[in-house]
Design an enzyme around this catalytic site. Structure first.
Site, mmCIF file in Angstrom:
data_model
loop_
_atom_site.group_PDB
_atom_site.id
_atom_site.type_symbol
_atom_site.label_atom_id
_atom_site.label_comp_id
_atom_site.label_asym_id
_atom_site.label_seq_id
_atom_site.Cartn_x
_atom_site.Cartn_y
_atom_site.Cartn_z
ATOM 1 C CE1 TYR A 1 23.472 6.245 -13.758
ATOM 2 C CE2 TYR A 1 25.120 4.621 -13.126
ATOM 3 C CZ TYR A 1 24.478 5.362 -14.098
ATOM 4 O OH TYR A 1 24.859 5.224 -15.400
ATOM 5 C CE LYS B 1 25.328 9.162 -14.493
ATOM 6 N NZ LYS B 1 26.409 8.168 -14.727
#
Length: 293
Positions: A135, A164
């Site tokens: 992330y 992400k």
């Protein structure tokens, strides 16, 4: 490895009137989100106020959500912190709780070097066999993982399977998409960049607005993949006010307020996040109205 999906919601964490985690409501919300077209749910991430949860709460939350959705959706547990030892422990605990995959944020506050990032995520990848999605959100962490660092991690560790991407940098996202190995997942981490990221070749979204508009996101995704770019662009344009409105105050303050309006007993955010500003609530009422069940 299970497919991790295209429409994923970073689920809020419901709290009860005393400020504890409301596991029953978390299960109800998880089932509802899956019924509306989500392939997966991120549990205990930024939108889930994961950094305010203690270890026992995170384990209980992941276990409860997995029990609620079973094999109907992928449960992705946030296990990343700014400390490698804690992140490794969190990864092991999430796996024991039944998570299908892990989300691991670039360490925040410390401002690690790129080589430090490789060592940090490598320790997590060595510790558990679960798929790990990095992330990258420099707006919250103050550290940006460069594409070459991300792709080196993916080459070195087979269970580093995706990212992400919340840098907001379309050039960076395009570079990752261009240079990734087959099967490496790229998700937009920003709602307003969902369609632009699809145009670059990304695989889907981990969304916040998707709490309210998962069916529309599914239609947008399917239209784009079918070659109906005009329809996808129309849906994207129709959702812009919602995408923008939910981020006029620090996330997840607005989306928790919106989900209370939808009928879910999710409580308030934990401090240091406070309540919804009254003036903003009045402004957002007509924006969320079409999406409130």
């Amino acid at each position: 490895m299970k497919a991790l999906g295209s429409i994923v919601t970073a689920m809020i964490t419901p709290f009860d009137d005393r400020g504890g985690v409301n596991l029953d409501e978390a299960q109800r919300l998880a089932r509802w989100l899956v019924s509306r077209g989500n392939d997966g749910l991120v549990i205990g991430g930024s939108t889930g106020e994961g950094m305010t949860l203690d270890a026992a709460e995170r384990v209980a939350l992941v276990s409860a959500v997995k029990a609620a959705v079973g094999d109907s959706a992928i449960v992705i547990a946030n296990a990343g912190t700014n400390d490698t030892r804690s992140s490794v422990s969190g990864a092991k605990e999430a796996m024991a709780a039944g998570a299908d995959a892990l989300l691991a944020v670039v360490p925040y506050y410390n401002k690690p070097t790129q080589s430090g990032m490789i060592a940090h995520f490598g320790a997590m990848a060595d510790a558990v066999p679960l798929p790990i999605v990095i992330y990258n959100i420099p707006g919250r962490t103050a550290a940006n993982m460069l594409p070459e660092t991300l792709l080196e991690l993916a080459r070195k560790y087979r269970n580093v399977v995706g990212v992400k991407e919340s840098s907001g940098d379309l050039k960076q996202i395009a570079t990752i998409v261009r240079d990734r190995a087959p099967g490496f997942i790229v998700w937009s981490g920003d709602d307003y960049l969902f369609l632009p990221c699809l145009a670059l070749g990304a695989d889907g979204i981990v969304g916040v607005a998707s709490h309210l508009c998962s069916p529309q996101y599914r239609e947008l995704f399917d239209a784009f993949r079918a070659g109906d770019v005009a329809r996808a662009a129309q849906i994207h344009a129709e959702l812009l006010a919602l995408m923008d409105g939910l981020f006029l105050v620090t996330n997840p303050i607005a989306v928790k307020w919106a989900m209370r309006r939808t009928g879910f007993n999710v409580g308030e955010c934990r401090l240091p996040l406070d309540g919804m500003p009254a003036g903003l609530a009045e402004r957002l009422e007509p924006i969320i109205a079409p999406y409130v069940a």
